[in-house]
Design a protein around this motif. Structure first.
Motif, PDB file in Angstrom:
ATOM      1  N   GLN A  57       0.898  -1.235   0.020  1.00  0.00           N
ATOM      2  CA  GLN A  57       0.093   0.026   0.175  1.00  0.00           C
ATOM      3  C   GLN A  57       0.825   1.335  -0.079  1.00  0.00           C
ATOM      4  OE1 GLN A  57      -2.619  -0.277   3.236  1.00  0.00           O
ATOM      5  NE2 GLN A  57      -4.116  -1.978   2.437  1.00  0.00           N
ATOM      6  N   GLN A  65       2.124   2.161  -3.287  1.00  0.00           N
ATOM      7  CA  GLN A  65       1.294   2.325  -4.257  1.00  0.00           C
ATOM      8  C   GLN A  65       1.094   1.122  -5.388  1.00  0.00           C
ATOM      9  OE1 GLN A  65       1.864   6.214  -5.463  1.00  0.00           O
ATOM     10  NE2 GLN A  65       0.874   7.113  -3.600  1.00  0.00           N
ATOM     11  N   ASP A  66       1.443  -0.073  -4.856  1.00  0.00           N
ATOM     12  CA  ASP A  66       1.319  -1.218  -5.899  1.00  0.00           C
ATOM     13  C   ASP A  66       2.111  -0.996  -6.980  1.00  0.00           C
ATOM     14  OD1 ASP A  66       0.579  -3.508  -4.892  1.00  0.00           O
ATOM     15  OD2 ASP A  66      -1.461  -3.525  -5.877  1.00  0.00           O
TER      16      ASP A  66
END
Length: 144
Positions: free
Chosen positions: A16, A19-20
């Motif tokens: 997470q 932000q992938d």
């Protein structure tokens, strides 16, 4: 030195926070075949830990080229420098995209050394980015 175990909860927090997307080449999970990997910024072999502040996301290509490297030589100045740390450094401070959006350009000593060490413009990466660019998916506009 810590063991190899990283809890699922910690993996999810890192995912997470990142932000992938890969912290190095910014490849987003939704466009990469295979799961982005949890990588050790300072490798366990050099005393790194499984603590959250030493973990980030990396695509398979960047992670495999990085291996246990922590330093590399800037091709312009010849200076040895620490590799880019996606957890503590801003990508946009050290890198830019080429005008066609397919190559990562190192903008600082750290950026240039990291581009070379991680082979961020290898044939596979550039070819994939060309296709992403044609699809309108690349380069990313929300640079960290």
């Amino acid at each position: 030195m810590s063991s190899g175990y990283i809890s699922e909860e910690l993996r999810e927090r890192v995912r997470q926070h990142a932000q992938d997307r890969c912290g190095y080449c910014l490849s987003p999970q939704k466009y990469v075949l295979g799961r982005l990997e949890i990588e050790h910024i300072i490798p366990l072999a050099y005393g790194g830990t499984n603590e959250e502040e030493n973990l980030w996301l990396s695509c398979r290509l960047c992670n495999s080229y990085k291996g246990t490297q922590v330093r590399a030589r800037d091709p312009i100045t010849g200076r040895s420098t620490k590799l880019f740390n996606p957890r503590t450094q801003r990508w946009s401070r050290h890198f830019r995209w080429s005008p066609d959006g397919t190559r990562v350009i190192g903008y600082t000593v750290c950026g240039r050394a990291t581009v070379i060490a991680l082979q961020m413009n290898n044939l596979i990466a550039v070819t994939v980015r060309q296709q992403w660019e044609l699809a309108g998916w690349h380069p990313p506009v929300d640079l960290p």
